[in-house]
Design a protein around this motif. Structure first.
Motif, PDB file in Angstrom:
ATOM      1  N   SER A 126       0.837  -1.205   0.000  1.00  0.00           N
ATOM      2  CA  SER A 126       0.000   0.000   0.000  1.00  0.00           C
ATOM      3  C   SER A 126       0.867   1.248   0.000  1.00  0.00           C
ATOM      4  O   SER A 126       2.056   1.201   0.330  1.00  0.00           O
ATOM      5  CB  SER A 126      -0.906   0.008   1.231  1.00  0.00           C
ATOM      6  OG  SER A 126      -0.119   0.197   2.385  1.00  0.00           O
ATOM      7  N   GLU A 129       2.412   2.260   3.411  1.00  0.00           N
ATOM      8  CA  GLU A 129       3.692   1.657   3.785  1.00  0.00           C
ATOM      9  C   GLU A 129       4.842   2.481   3.234  1.00  0.00           C
ATOM     10  O   GLU A 129       5.827   2.755   3.921  1.00  0.00           O
ATOM     11  CB  GLU A 129       3.794   0.229   3.226  1.00  0.00           C
ATOM     12  CG  GLU A 129       2.948  -0.784   3.951  1.00  0.00           C
ATOM     13  CD  GLU A 129       3.006  -2.139   3.258  1.00  0.00           C
ATOM     14  OE1 GLU A 129       4.110  -2.677   3.123  1.00  0.00           O
ATOM     15  OE2 GLU A 129       1.944  -2.634   2.844  1.00  0.00           O
ATOM     16  N   SER A 206      -2.700   3.517   9.257  1.00  0.00           N
ATOM     17  CA  SER A 206      -2.861   2.151   8.766  1.00  0.00           C
ATOM     18  C   SER A 206      -1.594   1.696   8.049  1.00  0.00           C
ATOM     19  O   SER A 206      -0.947   2.478   7.366  1.00  0.00           O
ATOM     20  CB  SER A 206      -4.035   2.076   7.791  1.00  0.00           C
ATOM     21  OG  SER A 206      -5.178   2.634   8.386  1.00  0.00           O
ATOM     22  N   ASP A 207      -1.275   0.444   8.227  1.00  0.00           N
ATOM     23  CA  ASP A 207      -0.140  -0.186   7.535  1.00  0.00           C
ATOM     24  C   ASP A 207       1.231   0.379   7.926  1.00  0.00           C
ATOM     25  O   ASP A 207       2.217   0.106   7.254  1.00  0.00           O
ATOM     26  CB  ASP A 207      -0.286  -0.074   6.007  1.00  0.00           C
ATOM     27  CG  ASP A 207      -1.117  -1.226   5.457  1.00  0.00           C
ATOM     28  OD1 ASP A 207      -1.604  -2.004   6.282  1.00  0.00           O
ATOM     29  OD2 ASP A 207      -1.259  -1.324   4.230  1.00  0.00           O
ATOM     30  N   LYS A 210       3.413  -2.496   8.779  1.00  0.00           N
ATOM     31  CA  LYS A 210       3.225  -3.706   7.969  1.00  0.00           C
ATOM     32  C   LYS A 210       4.522  -4.167   7.287  1.00  0.00           C
ATOM     33  O   LYS A 210       4.833  -5.356   7.240  1.00  0.00           O
ATOM     34  CB  LYS A 210       2.157  -3.443   6.909  1.00  0.00           C
ATOM     35  CG  LYS A 210       1.625  -4.728   6.295  1.00  0.00           C
ATOM     36  CD  LYS A 210       0.462  -4.447   5.382  1.00  0.00           C
ATOM     37  CE  LYS A 210       0.053  -5.692   4.619  1.00  0.00           C
ATOM     38  NZ  LYS A 210      -0.953  -5.409   3.612  1.00  0.00           N
TER      39      LYS A 210
END
Lengths: 260, 145
Positions: A126, A129, A206-207, A210
């Motif tokens: 994504s 990231e 988010s992420d 990750k």
């Protein structure tokens, strides 16, 4: 009249135990080097914190780094760095260069240039990231880590050349060890800044961790003992702690990565 | 990290094995010196005894002893500050005494050895990667009555 006599051993054989000499000289050398090391590191920190962007650009001009890669990817990277840079308030613009290299890596060099390898891009799912990676490197710029790191490298080379004159390559690795503590701290700080920048420019976290989770699978913990970077497990923990502390949003779906 | 381990292993190896060999060498030197002490060996050109010799012989003894890693490391440390390198002093002492002993052992049956000279040669220092060894040669004239 000749009289036979055995040699007097107290004359030519030293009476002190060899280990006494070893302890004496290594401690003198050790203390001297440790003092020198800290004085140099401290002065590097002070110098690095006080270098102006103009001076930095000037120094960066004297150093040349290979730039290559394809322009489409560079443009995409550039657009992300622009988003991040709006939040970072760096006194200079950030350039991103793309390097064809299998090893997943990203690094920041003097003059506001970030290098990202193709191996790293291939691992990403994504845009978040990628934004975190860029944010992390921008964090290094904000904390002036790139200048400090260069200075530390300089200090290490001075000290190791002093030592190698004495034919003792062990101390080099000892100081490398001491160095790793500082640089691991810098990495944690850059992670924090990267996270803040991600949240600032994308509105969510988010992420964020990750990529590290993916990289953690391919590594073992003992590799990080004495390394310049902390282990991915610790970095993930630190990122997740910060997300919790600052109540960052991780429920929003991350932006997909543009496949170019 | 690997460097550090290699270094420590070599240092301990040098200290333990080098130290053991040195003690063993000294024990041998002391014993042989005791056995052969009665043979006069002097640096004067003229013999002690005034009797007419029946024979002369050039006797030599030479020895090459290598330094161990521990000694080398100690020397490199002292090299930074200056001072006496005690680790090498025992080496020199051993080499000198061993060379004289070998010379004396070369003179079996002689009544005395005169005009003894000690010399250092240099094989190791001329080689490209200096290995660090002490080389001493002792020679003199054995006199047989």
């Amino acid at each position: 009249m000749y009289q036979a006599k055995l040699p007097d051993e107290s004359v030519n054989i030293p009476t002190t135990h060899p280990l006494v000499g070893l302890i004496k000289y290594t401690s003198i050398m050790g203390i001297f080097l440790i003092v020198l090391y800290f004085v140099l590191i401290l002065s590097i920190d002070i110098i690095a914190s006080n270098i102006t962007p103009v001076q930095e650009k000037k120094i960066a001009k004297t150093l040349s780094f290979d730039t290559m890669g394809d322009s489409k990817k560079s443009l995409y990277l550039e657009s992300i760095s622009k988003k991040i840079n709006k939040c970072a308030n760096l006194p200079y613009g950030v350039n991103i260069r793309y390097i064809k290299q299998k090893e997943p890596n990203a690094f920041a060099v003097m003059g506001g240039t970030i290098y990202v390898t193709s191996g790293l891009l291939d691992m990403l799912d994504s845009e978040n990231e990628l934004a975190f990676v860029v944010g992390h490197e921008v964090g290094h710029f904000k904390n002036k880590d790139h200048l400090k790191q260069m200075g530390y490298g300089f200090v290490l080379s001075i000290i190791s050349s002093i030592i190698s004159n004495g034919d003792d390559y062990s101390m080099q690795s000892l100081f490398g060890f001491a160095q790793s503590k500082y640089s691991q701290k810098a990495e944690f700080n850059a992670d924090k800044t990267g996270l803040d920048l991600l949240v600032c420019s994308y509105g969510n976290a988010s992420d964020a961790s990750k990529l590290f989770k993916k990289m953690d699978k391919d590594s073992s913990d003992w590799e990080y003992f004495g390394s310049s970077h902390p282990s991915f497990k610790d970095r993930i923990k630190s990122i997740e702690n910060r997300i919790k502390e600052n109540h960052y949003d991780i429920s929003t779906k991350p932006l997909p990565l543009k496949k170019i | 990290m690997g460097n550090l381990i290699t270094f420590l292993v070599l240092l301990v190896l040098g200290y333990v094995i080098g130290g053991y060999l040195e003690r063993r060498h000294y024990a041998s030197i002391r014993q042989r010196e005791g056995e052969i002490v009665s043979l006069p060996s002097i640096m004067l050109k003229k013999p002690i005894s005034s009797n007419e010799p029946s024979n002369y012989k050039l006797v030599t003894g030479n020895v090459v002893i290598s330094v161990d890693y521990f000694k080398k490391f100690m020397a490199s440390l002292v090299n930074l500050f200056g001072g006496s390198i005690e680790a090498y002093e025992t080496l020199l002492d051993r080499a000198r005494r061993e060379a004289i002993l070998r010379m004396k052992e070369d003179a079996k049956g002689a009544s005395e050895i005169v005009n003894i000279r000690l010399e250092t040669s240099s094989i190791s220092t001329n080689s490209q990667n200096s290995i660090g060894a002490i080389e001493i040669m002792a020679y003199g004239t054995a006199i047989y009555l």
